[in-house]
Design a protein around this motif. Structure first.
Motif, PDB file in Angstrom:
ATOM      1  N   GLU A  57       0.843  -1.190   0.000  1.00 24.19           N
ATOM      2  CA  GLU A  57       0.000   0.000   0.000  1.00 24.19           C
ATOM      3  C   GLU A  57       0.882   1.245   0.000  1.00 24.19           C
ATOM      4  O   GLU A  57       1.766   1.385   0.845  1.00 24.19           O
ATOM      5  N   VAL A  58       0.644   2.143  -0.917  1.00 28.12           N
ATOM      6  CA  VAL A  58       1.396   3.391  -1.026  1.00 28.12           C
ATOM      7  C   VAL A  58       0.417   4.554  -0.959  1.00 28.12           C
ATOM      8  O   VAL A  58      -0.773   4.416  -1.260  1.00 28.12           O
ATOM      9  N   GLU A  59       0.917   5.722  -0.570  1.00 28.95           N
ATOM     10  CA  GLU A  59       0.044   6.854  -0.289  1.00 28.95           C
ATOM     11  C   GLU A  59      -0.112   7.818  -1.453  1.00 28.95           C
ATOM     12  O   GLU A  59      -1.128   8.504  -1.562  1.00 28.95           O
ATOM     13  N   ASN A  60       0.892   7.912  -2.323  1.00 27.87           N
ATOM     14  CA  ASN A  60       0.833   8.878  -3.417  1.00 27.87           C
ATOM     15  C   ASN A  60       1.694   8.394  -4.574  1.00 27.87           C
ATOM     16  O   ASN A  60       2.314   7.328  -4.503  1.00 27.87           O
ATOM     17  N   VAL A  61       1.742   9.180  -5.633  1.00 27.55           N
ATOM     18  CA  VAL A  61       2.431   8.749  -6.838  1.00 27.55           C
ATOM     19  C   VAL A  61       3.937   8.696  -6.643  1.00 27.55           C
ATOM     20  O   VAL A  61       4.617   7.883  -7.287  1.00 27.55           O
ATOM     21  N   TRP A  62       4.471   9.510  -5.750  1.00 25.24           N
ATOM     22  CA  TRP A  62       5.919   9.501  -5.523  1.00 25.24           C
ATOM     23  C   TRP A  62       6.327   8.204  -4.834  1.00 25.24           C
ATOM     24  O   TRP A  62       7.341   7.601  -5.197  1.00 25.24           O
ATOM     25  N   ASP A  63       5.543   7.767  -3.850  1.00 20.91           N
ATOM     26  CA  ASP A  63       5.846   6.503  -3.194  1.00 20.91           C
ATOM     27  C   ASP A  63       5.690   5.321  -4.149  1.00 20.91           C
ATOM     28  O   ASP A  63       6.473   4.380  -4.114  1.00 20.91           O
ATOM     29  N   ALA A  64       4.663   5.381  -5.008  1.00 17.57           N
ATOM     30  CA  ALA A  64       4.460   4.298  -5.967  1.00 17.57           C
ATOM     31  C   ALA A  64       5.640   4.203  -6.930  1.00 17.57           C
ATOM     32  O   ALA A  64       6.133   3.112  -7.219  1.00 17.57           O
ATOM     33  N   LEU A  65       6.104   5.347  -7.405  1.00 16.60           N
ATOM     34  CA  LEU A  65       7.214   5.358  -8.357  1.00 16.60           C
ATOM     35  C   LEU A  65       8.501   4.874  -7.710  1.00 16.60           C
ATOM     36  O   LEU A  65       9.254   4.083  -8.280  1.00 16.60           O
ATOM     37  N   ALA A  66       8.749   5.305  -6.497  1.00 12.21           N
ATOM     38  CA  ALA A  66       9.977   4.913  -5.814  1.00 12.21           C
ATOM     39  C   ALA A  66       9.978   3.425  -5.494  1.00 12.21           C
ATOM     40  O   ALA A  66      11.036   2.804  -5.409  1.00 12.21           O
ATOM     41  N   HIS A  67       8.799   2.873  -5.308  1.00  9.21           N
ATOM     42  CA  HIS A  67       8.736   1.474  -4.915  1.00  9.21           C
ATOM     43  C   HIS A  67       8.989   0.525  -6.079  1.00  9.21           C
ATOM     44  O   HIS A  67       9.477  -0.579  -5.876  1.00  9.21           O
ATOM     45  N   VAL A  68       8.656   0.940  -7.294  1.00 16.05           N
ATOM     46  CA  VAL A  68       8.803   0.033  -8.415  1.00 16.05           C
ATOM     47  C   VAL A  68      10.116   0.242  -9.152  1.00 16.05           C
ATOM     48  O   VAL A  68      10.441  -0.522 -10.052  1.00 16.05           O
ATOM     49  N   ARG A  69      10.890   1.250  -8.795  1.00 12.29           N
ATOM     50  CA  ARG A  69      12.137   1.506  -9.522  1.00 12.29           C
ATOM     51  C   ARG A  69      13.258   0.699  -8.921  1.00 12.29           C
ATOM     52  O   ARG A  69      13.288   0.405  -7.748  1.00 12.29           O
TER      53      ARG A  69
END
Length: 475
Positions: A463-475
């Motif tokens: 679970e991520v809170e915003n687009v920055w966390d989502a991007l950082a998690h998949v890179r």
């Protein structure tokens, strides 16, 4: 009650009236539909007349006669809400050659095994329909066929056959001597449809009308046609694919979110009860620019793959092309990327598409679209075995989507092992928004603030809170 009768003009699409002629309707904004409708008369008092049946309390009205009867085609019954209701009028519209007649002939043959069906064709001869029936195995004793283009002759066939189901292919080819214009015109279609609706209600006869569409995909004829009928179905599909889908744009007897999937082949048309996997391509290795999500069509979760291609261009206006996605939604996601993630795609062509010809309108695919564009721009594939869910807000926040558990269960059944979802999707927590720290490059990245839990054996949910966390998690 009025000074004098003045000439009035009426819109053939919506019925809007005006005292003088205009080129564009002031109500529906359609061009060239305003025609002279005679003199505008003053308001007169209507005297009480005879009633067809006395009014009774709603609790005393018998509802048994309004129960749907299955057609025998499971996917069509799913979209209709269980089947055809006696007295209901259904309008099925689609592009030429998409398979409308084949689907209805299949449904007519299956219904004819236990009820009488009358199939009226105005576009083909009876022998042509018979050849199609032989090819798809739709020969039944209870299925009657007539080739007519006159409304009076059609009513005569109904009087003689007494069908439980009437199919008219198509309503634009039937003409009435009591109306002006040629068959397919606004006045003729309104007259024919009105008489067929009245006939269906009086006899309790289920009626299916085939409708033409215009170049932009809308139903041809007056807009009042859609208001007259009880159900409006859209038949969709790619001519280069065998996949066909039926969606309900209007349904007085069931939900409008359902979608039916069919396989159109040389032997007829077959319903696809489990379309999962049709809209996901199989890659031996992860490919940049691809991301898998799960959309909800009615009550059915369907995994779908989104693909993106990003490349620099020397053109003054970069191209933004999408297939199977809402172009306005794509433009919004790209704007959020440029403003919130500092993505350098302003001078790049961006092409986005879905796999298998499916059309996605679910906001839950926003995050998957964003990550597929980021993956294509950076030429770096996303982790394998992962699905992505989440609606993207203009401020960069991720909003929870509905039916997350059903989407995750379907992804786990198909072999996916991980999922990226908005915070609070599983426990209804309130997501928080946090600004990023720009570090340059394609997009701004910061350490992800996320939580990973096990949804099922071998399936983890982050679970991520915003687009920055989502991007950082998949890179």
């Amino acid at each position: 009650m009025s000074k004098a009768a003045r000439p009035a003009y009426r819109c053939g699409e919506c019925g809007w009236t005006t005292a003088k002629w205009v080129g564009r309707c002031g109500e529906c904004q359609a061009w060239g539909t305003v025609e002279e409708a005679g003199a505008r008369q003053g308001v007169h008092v209507v005297k009480p007349g005879a009633v067809s049946a006395p009014a009774v309390p709603i609790g005393q009205v018998k509802a048994e006669t309004a129960h749907a009867r299955p057609t025998g085609v499971g996917e069509l019954d799913r979209v209709l809400g269980g089947g055809l209701v006696p007295g209901a009028v259904v309008l099925l519209a689609g592009e030429p050659g998409i398979g409308k007649s084949t689907l209805l002939l299949e449904a007519a043959a299956r219904t004819a095994r236990h009820d009488t069906v009358l199939y009226v064709t105005g576009e083909e001869s009876a022998s042509q329909v018979r050849m199609r029936a032989d090819r798809i195995g739709a020969i039944e004793d209870g299925l009657y066929l007539a080739a007519e283009t006159d409304l009076a002759a059609l009513v005569a066939h109904v009087e003689k056959v007494q069908p439980r189901l009437l199919i008219v292919d198509s309503v634009q080819t039937i003409g009435s001597a009591d109306a002006t214009g040629v068959p397919g015109g606004v006045t003729q279609v309104r007259e024919v449809a009105g008489n067929l609706v009245r006939l269906a209600k009086e006899r309790g006869m289920s009626t299916v009308l085939v409708g033409h569409v215009t170049k932009d995909g809308t139903i041809a004829g007056p807009r009042v046609l859609e208001h007259l009928v009880d159900v409006v179905l859209q038949f969709e599909g790619d001519r280069n694919s065998r996949l066909r889908m039926v969606r309900a744009a209007k349904n007085r007897f069931g939900p409008i979110e359902e979608v039916g999937c069919f396989d159109l082949h040389e032997r007829g048309i077959t319903g696809i009860s489990d379309p999962s996997g049709l809209f996901v391509s199989r890659h031996p290795e992860p490919v940049p620019g691809t991301c898998v999500t799960v959309t909800i069509e009615g009550t059915r979760p369907i995994p779908a793959e989104l693909q993106a291609l990003v490349g620099p261009t020397e053109a003054p206006q970069p191209r933004r092309t999408s297939s199977g996605l809402d172009s306005y939604r794509v433009a919004m996601v790209l704007a959020v990327m440029e403003r919130r993630l500092n993505a350098k795609i302003g001078k790049c062509d961006v092409f986005t598409a879905t796999v298998g010809g499916i059309r996605l309108t679910d906001p839950a695919v926003d995050l998957a679209l964003m990550l597929s564009v980021v993956s294509a721009a950076g030429d770096k594939a996303l982790p394998s075995g992962m699905i992505v869910l989440g609606e993207v807000g203009l401020a960069g926040e991720l909003r929870a989507v509905r039916d997350v558990r059903r989407r995750l269960a379907e992804a786990s059944r198909l072999g996916f092992t991980r999922a990226l979802v908005p915070a609070g999707s599983l426990e209804n927590d309130t997501p928080r928004l946090e600004s990023p720290k720009s570090r340059g490059g394609l997009v701004a990245v910061r350490e992800p603030a996320s939580r990973t839990t096990s949804f099922a054996p071998g399936f983890d949910v982050t679970e991520v809170e915003n687009v920055w966390d989502a991007l950082a998690h998949v890179r």
